[in-house]
Scaffold this active site. Structure first.
Site, PDB file in Angstrom:
ATOM      1  N   CYS A   1       1.888   0.302  -8.937  1.00 10.17           N
ATOM      2  CA  CYS A   1       3.027   0.810  -8.167  1.00 10.17           C
ATOM      3  C   CYS A   1       4.256   0.947  -9.037  1.00 10.17           C
ATOM      4  O   CYS A   1       5.041   1.876  -8.899  1.00 10.17           O
ATOM      5  CB  CYS A   1       3.312  -0.132  -7.006  1.00 10.17           C
ATOM      6  SG  CYS A   1       3.631  -1.820  -7.531  1.00 10.17           S
TER       7      CYS A   1
ATOM      8  N   GLY B   1       0.835  -1.200   0.000  1.00 11.22           N
ATOM      9  CA  GLY B   1       0.000   0.000   0.000  1.00 11.22           C
ATOM     10  C   GLY B   1       0.863   1.241   0.000  1.00 11.22           C
ATOM     11  O   GLY B   1       2.031   1.209  -0.412  1.00 11.22           O
TER      12      GLY B   1
ATOM     13  N   GLU C   1       5.591  -3.437   0.877  1.00 10.84           N
ATOM     14  CA  GLU C   1       5.689  -3.100  -0.559  1.00 10.84           C
ATOM     15  C   GLU C   1       4.940  -1.799  -0.755  1.00 10.84           C
ATOM     16  O   GLU C   1       3.708  -1.770  -0.663  1.00 10.84           O
ATOM     17  CB  GLU C   1       5.059  -4.210  -1.408  1.00 10.84           C
ATOM     18  CG  GLU C   1       5.774  -5.548  -1.325  1.00 10.84           C
ATOM     19  CD  GLU C   1       7.091  -5.564  -2.082  1.00 10.84           C
ATOM     20  OE1 GLU C   1       7.427  -4.559  -2.737  1.00 10.84           O
ATOM     21  OE2 GLU C   1       7.787  -6.584  -2.009  1.00 10.84           O
TER      22      GLU C   1
HETATM   23  P1  NAD Z   1      -3.398   2.502   1.197  1.00  7.32           P
HETATM   24  O1  NAD Z   1      -2.095   2.580   1.910  1.00  7.32           O
HETATM   25  O2  NAD Z   1      -4.345   3.634   1.317  1.00  7.32           O
HETATM   26  O3  NAD Z   1      -4.218   1.210   1.657  1.00  7.32           O
HETATM   27  C1  NAD Z   1      -3.625  -0.074   1.629  1.00  7.32           C
HETATM   28  C2  NAD Z   1      -4.319  -0.958   2.662  1.00  7.32           C
HETATM   29  O4  NAD Z   1      -4.020  -0.470   3.964  1.00  7.32           O
HETATM   30  C3  NAD Z   1      -5.837  -0.979   2.546  1.00  7.32           C
HETATM   31  O5  NAD Z   1      -6.281  -2.301   2.754  1.00  7.32           O
HETATM   32  C4  NAD Z   1      -6.269  -0.073   3.695  1.00  7.32           C
HETATM   33  O6  NAD Z   1      -7.569  -0.365   4.167  1.00  7.32           O
HETATM   34  C5  NAD Z   1      -5.213  -0.398   4.750  1.00  7.32           C
HETATM   35  N1  NAD Z   1      -5.028   0.611   5.792  1.00  7.32           N
HETATM   36  C6  NAD Z   1      -5.347   1.919   5.773  1.00  7.32           C
HETATM   37  N2  NAD Z   1      -4.980   2.507   6.926  1.00  7.32           N
HETATM   38  C7  NAD Z   1      -4.396   1.550   7.702  1.00  7.32           C
HETATM   39  C8  NAD Z   1      -3.784   1.533   8.990  1.00  7.32           C
HETATM   40  N3  NAD Z   1      -3.692   2.628   9.741  1.00  7.32           N
HETATM   41  N4  NAD Z   1      -3.280   0.373   9.438  1.00  7.32           N
HETATM   42  C9  NAD Z   1      -3.319  -0.750   8.688  1.00  7.32           C
HETATM   43  N5  NAD Z   1      -3.897  -0.795   7.458  1.00  7.32           N
HETATM   44  C10 NAD Z   1      -4.422   0.340   6.967  1.00  7.32           C
HETATM   45  O7  NAD Z   1      -3.029   2.216  -0.342  1.00  7.32           O
HETATM   46  P2  NAD Z   1      -4.010   2.128  -1.589  1.00  7.32           P
HETATM   47  O8  NAD Z   1      -4.523   3.507  -1.900  1.00  7.32           O
HETATM   48  O9  NAD Z   1      -4.981   1.022  -1.394  1.00  7.32           O
HETATM   49  O10 NAD Z   1      -2.988   1.662  -2.730  1.00  7.32           O
HETATM   50  C11 NAD Z   1      -2.199   2.539  -3.473  1.00  7.32           C
HETATM   51  C12 NAD Z   1      -0.761   2.550  -2.967  1.00  7.32           C
HETATM   52  O11 NAD Z   1      -0.242   1.230  -2.909  1.00  7.32           O
HETATM   53  C13 NAD Z   1       0.151   3.306  -3.913  1.00  7.32           C
HETATM   54  O12 NAD Z   1       1.041   4.101  -3.164  1.00  7.32           O
HETATM   55  C14 NAD Z   1       0.919   2.187  -4.611  1.00  7.32           C
HETATM   56  O13 NAD Z   1       2.162   2.559  -5.131  1.00  7.32           O
HETATM   57  C15 NAD Z   1       1.039   1.184  -3.521  1.00  7.32           C
HETATM   58  N6  NAD Z   1       1.312  -0.136  -4.096  1.00  7.32           N
HETATM   59  C16 NAD Z   1       2.562  -0.696  -3.926  1.00  7.32           C
HETATM   60  C17 NAD Z   1       2.865  -1.923  -4.522  1.00  7.32           C
HETATM   61  C18 NAD Z   1       4.218  -2.569  -4.381  1.00  7.32           C
HETATM   62  O14 NAD Z   1       4.339  -3.751  -4.659  1.00  7.32           O
HETATM   63  N7  NAD Z   1       5.251  -1.861  -3.961  1.00  7.32           N
HETATM   64  C19 NAD Z   1       1.876  -2.575  -5.267  1.00  7.32           C
HETATM   65  C20 NAD Z   1       0.640  -1.979  -5.410  1.00  7.32           C
HETATM   66  C21 NAD Z   1       0.359  -0.753  -4.820  1.00  7.32           C
END
Ligand code: NAD
Length: 492
Positions: A284, A226, A248
């Protein structure tokens, strides 16, 4: 395509749970249509799921690896059997074009099969007899893993964690993103049904559930994909009980186009365009800023626009010719718009790209016209922030030192790409700070599940995919039987 809304389950200790409070997932193409509902689980239900995984671990950790492999193979076959329906649901709830949803599931299956085939190679114990004695090095499961995943590739970023975790003897509680919880819940249920109760649990929800999953003392490892800011909260939440972590995170991947890149290579330009706009830019590892050597800048931009106009076809994800669907959610539309507006207000030129196949959908759905940003400053938001949407800045550079610095001064370091004559590109690639650098291709086109994937700096900690991505669900345990020599420096 309107259909009856689907209701997916939470899974706690093998039980399929429905809750009164629901997450409603709308269709990004037609936001007035509801695709389905997922349970909006409470903190108490999350604790029940963690407790179930904790109890199940006590026996699952001793299970035979051949039994785990057989179970995972059955799950793989069932996912294959249901691929068309799962892909259709993923496309409707996410907004990605149907071919893209099918591709995501295909990559997931490829990885699950790799994990099945390689779990023994990655984790079989080694027995060594040597002059200092006898040593056994085993790779033991860690315990209960909490897996937290984002919305952009919900199935592949969940199975990337589920397969190695379960195959190496861990148990898991998975929490997908509320922005795409449906298809991944079906896949998780298929897998969970093949394993004993409590081995794979599923809860839905947002930060409240996430906080429990990252702070509960019974969680031994966090596997999170995320945003970088969310990961900062997670690291803090996990610090009281010092958890093992794979993170990641976000990226601002650069594509560096050297002066010996052939601007008439149409296939290479097509790969570049795809690496900027696949999944409407919501990957990502997509190339999010392009630096082109000034000597070929004008010619490159002209040919790039031609290639982009050919490949980008925006519209309904189920239209057979569509390559770019809507963005997943309204907040992301607003964010990408704000970056483009900011660049425009500072004097950048915004060039619309591609063909709109369904103009009637554009205003109502979460659509964005893909754009190219020319003339942005290297420090503009659209260049330094992760846009995660269908817009890309192209900037000129004069010398390699300068562009390598521009790349490396980013807080991110997920993937990157260098385009040009192979040996020259390799020379530049060696100086790039990133988890992966690709030559003459980028993003998922250069992805290979056989090799470790992950970021440096604020793009992450640890690796998924490859043997490292299996091993990361184990702790190394050394059992040592030394020859009973007296240590010379210890006094009688
Ligand atoms: P996000 O960080 O908003 O959410 C990711 C997950 O975290 C969701 O399931 C969300 O409900 C949960 N979450 C939110 N707050 C939390 C907390 N305080 N504690 C624990 N969990 C919590 O990300 P998003 O908007 O869903 O995804 C987009 C981001 O993910 C982009 O920055 C992208 O680059 C990244 N991403 C990285 C990879 C990689 O492999 N490096 C792959 C895909 C996406």
């Amino acid at each position: 395509m309107s259909k009856e809304p689907i209701s997916v389950n939470a899974i706690i200790n093998g039980e399929k749970i429905q809750t009164d409070k629901k997450i409603t997932r709308e269709n990004p193409t037609h936001p007035e249509q509801i695709v389905g509902y997922a349970p909006n689980n409470t903190r108490e239900e999350t604790i029940q799921a963690i407790d179930a995984a904790y109890e199940a671990f006590k026996t699952w950790k001793w299970s035979d690896v051949d039994d785990r492999i057989a179970r995972m193979n059955r799950a793989i076959q069932k996912i294959k059997d249901q691929l068309p329906e799962i892909a259709e649901l993923l496309s409707r709830e996410h907004g990605k074009a149907l071919y893209d949803a099918q591709g995501e599931i295909a990559i997931s299956l490829m990885w699950m099969e790799f994990a099945v085939e390689n779990v023994k190679k990655a984790t079989s114990p080694e027995e060594l007899n040597h002059e200092n004695g006898r040593t056994i090095i085993s790779h033991d499961p860690i315990g209960v893993v909490s897996a937290i995943t984002p919305w952009n590739y919900p199935i592949s970023l969940s199975t990337i964690k589920i397969a190695p975790a379960l195959l190496t003897g861990n148990t898991m509680v998975l929490k997908p993103s509320p922005f795409a919880p449906l298809a991944v819940s079906l896949v998780t249920e298929i897998i969970a049904d093949e394993f004993p109760a409590g081995v794979l649990n599923l809860v839905n929800g947002d930060a409240e559930v996430g906080v429990e999953l990252t702070s509960n003392p019974k969680i031994a490892k966090i596997a999170f994909t995320g945003g970088t800011n969310t990961a900062k909260h997670i690291m803090k939440a996990a610090s009281d009980t010092i958890k093992n972590m794979t993170l990641e995170l976000g990226g601002n991947d650069a594509a560096i186009v050297l002066e010996d890149f052939d601007v008439n290579d149409e296939r290479a330009l097509r790969r570049m365009v795809i690496s900027n706009f696949l999944t409407a830019g919501q990957i990502c590892m997509i190339a999010k800023r392009v630096y082109v050597h000034r000597s070929i800048y004008d010619a490159f931009v002209e040919k790039y626009i031609e290639a982009a106009n050919k490949w980008i076809k925006v519209g309904d994800p189920f239209h057979p010719d569509v390559t770019v669907g809507p963005v997943n959610n309204k907040a992301q539309v607003n964010y990408v718009n704000s970056l483009v507006e900011d660049a425009k207000n500072k004097g950048a030129k915004i060039i619309p790209l591609g063909t709109i196949l369904n103009p009637e959908l554009m205003d109502n759905g979460y659509f964005l016209q893909p754009t190219l940003v020319l003339g942005a400053d290297v420090h503009d938001r659209v260049v330094v922030e992760e846009q995660f949407g269908p817009t890309v800045p192209i900037l000129p550079f004069d010398d390699e030192e300068e562009v390598i610095n521009l790349h490396n001064e980013s807080i991110y370091g997920l993937t990157s790409s260098v385009w040009g004559e192979e040996e020259h590109a390799l020379k530049v690639a060696r100086r790039i700070e990133a988890g992966t650098t690709m030559i003459n291709t980028a993003a998922v086109q250069g992805l290979d599940v056989h090799f470790p994937f992950g970021g440096v700096k604020q793009s992450g900690v640890g690796r998924e995919y490859g043997l490292d991505g299996i091993k990361s669900y184990t702790e190394t345990h050394v059992i040592n039987v030394p020859t009973m020599k007296e240590l010379p420096y210890i006094p009688e």
